[in-house]
Design an enzyme around this catalytic site. Structure first.
Site, PDB file in Angstrom:
ATOM      1  N   HIS A  42       0.828  -1.203   0.000  1.00 48.28           N
ATOM      2  CA  HIS A  42       0.000   0.000   0.000  1.00 48.28           C
ATOM      3  C   HIS A  42       0.863   1.254   0.000  1.00 48.28           C
ATOM      4  O   HIS A  42       1.525   1.562   0.993  1.00 48.28           O
ATOM      5  CB  HIS A  42      -0.894  -0.034   1.237  1.00 48.28           C
ATOM      6  CG  HIS A  42      -1.852   1.094   1.340  1.00 48.28           C
ATOM      7  ND1 HIS A  42      -1.921   1.918   2.446  1.00 48.28           N
ATOM      8  CD2 HIS A  42      -2.797   1.544   0.483  1.00 48.28           C
ATOM      9  CE1 HIS A  42      -2.863   2.812   2.273  1.00 48.28           C
ATOM     10  NE2 HIS A  42      -3.420   2.622   1.095  1.00 48.28           N
ATOM     11  N   HIS A  84      -0.836  10.405  -3.295  1.00 51.57           N
ATOM     12  CA  HIS A  84      -2.196  10.005  -2.948  1.00 51.57           C
ATOM     13  C   HIS A  84      -3.129  11.202  -2.825  1.00 51.57           C
ATOM     14  O   HIS A  84      -4.189  11.247  -3.426  1.00 51.57           O
ATOM     15  CB  HIS A  84      -2.206   9.224  -1.628  1.00 51.57           C
ATOM     16  CG  HIS A  84      -3.581   8.876  -1.158  1.00 51.57           C
ATOM     17  ND1 HIS A  84      -4.335   9.713  -0.350  1.00 51.57           N
ATOM     18  CD2 HIS A  84      -4.347   7.781  -1.386  1.00 51.57           C
ATOM     19  CE1 HIS A  84      -5.500   9.160  -0.113  1.00 51.57           C
ATOM     20  NE2 HIS A  84      -5.542   7.982  -0.720  1.00 51.57           N
TER      21      HIS A  84
END
Length: 293
Positions: A42, A84
């Protein structure tokens, strides 16, 4: 005791960073036939290093992640970068370097301006000097160090699909064994479907609110344009996993860091797990899918 444990963890990270990268990288299993869930790093090994930095990606490869997730956005001028958030506030020192540029949207900065930012010190002082990498730099790093783990790319804004596909094609990575895509946006996935070869998986991300109200009609709709769904950990149940599988959809879960959650999800038969600590799942024997009865 805590200080000793932290020191051991950091020494482990240093050891991994010193290893030849190609030796530790693993060959990814195909999501639909994996005997156990694939492990997806992740934002890289973001539990050990600042997310979406080259150090984080290096560690993810050395920890033998099956896939390495990269969130992709575009700068002013259209350069693809690994970030992100829509803003630079949380993971860089943009507020200090550019105090008059509020709200510090990524799309308001050129790549040259982004490269002046520190993307590591927020995580820990030893990572000071890390930079925001471009998607091209991420690919170049992994290719140069012979990393076998494919990329798991999330398109974070509409309209970048063509640029992403073109860049991957230029690196000969637009293949089912080299990349997978996900997005919260159906339009983004449909745009990608028109641009990429058959066989490259597309995953429809579902947030917690939608997951609480989904039904078989929604799954049937997703199956018409995607190959799987991405569910938040809080929304996963055995019934939902089975319902998705009946529709031919693979199920990936985000974000799983606790060993007891990993074991529980494995027992449910999920196909993939996002984790900040890709070195942990490999040590958990419970992550073997039991035979169906």
């Amino acid at each position: 005791m805590r200080r000793t444990a932290a020191l051991r963890q950091w020494l482990h990270v240093l050891l991994l960073l010193c290893l030849p990268l190609g030796l530790a990288a693993s060959t990814a299993a195909q999501p639909s036939v994996a005997p156990k869930p694939i492990i997806i790093a992740h934002r890289g090994a973001s539990g050990h290093a600042p997310e979406h930095t080259l150090t984080s990606y290096r560690l993810a490869a050395r920890m033998q992640a099956d896939y390495i997730e990269v969130d992709v956005r575009a700068t002013r001028g259209g350069k693809l970068v690994a970030l992100h958030d829509a803003t630079l506030v949380r993971t860089t020192n943009a507020e200090t370097v550019y105090p008059r540029r509020s709200p510090w949207q990524v799309s308001d900065f050129s790549i040259r301006e982004l490269k002046k930012l520190d993307a590591g010190a927020w995580f820990a002082p030893r990572f000071a000097g890390e930079r925001v990498p471009t998607l091209d730099e991420v690919i170049q790093l992994l290719k140069a160090e012979r990393v076998e783990a494919p990329l798991y790319i999330e398109t974070k804004q509409p309209g970048i699909e063509k640029a992403v596909a073109h860049l991957l094609q230029s690196h000969h990575m637009l293949r089912p064994d080299r990349v997978m895509f996900q997005s919260f946006s159906r339009k983004s996935l449909e745009a990608l479907r028109r641009l990429i070869p058959r066989g490259i998986p597309l995953i429809q991300l579902i947030d917690g609110r939608e997951a609480q109200h989904w039904n078989d009609q929604r799954l049937r709709q997703i199956a018409s344009y995607a190959d799987g769904i991405g569910l938040p950990l809080s929304a996963v149940t055995k019934e939902r996993v089975r319902a998705a599988h009946r529709r031919g959809l693979i199920v990936h879960v985000y974000t799983v860091n606790a060993p007891h959650d990993l074991a529980r999800l494995c027992a449910m038969g999920v196909d993939g797990i996002f984790t900040d600590y890709p070195d942990r799942p490999a040590r958990i024997a419970a992550c073997r899918r039991p035979p169906d009865h």
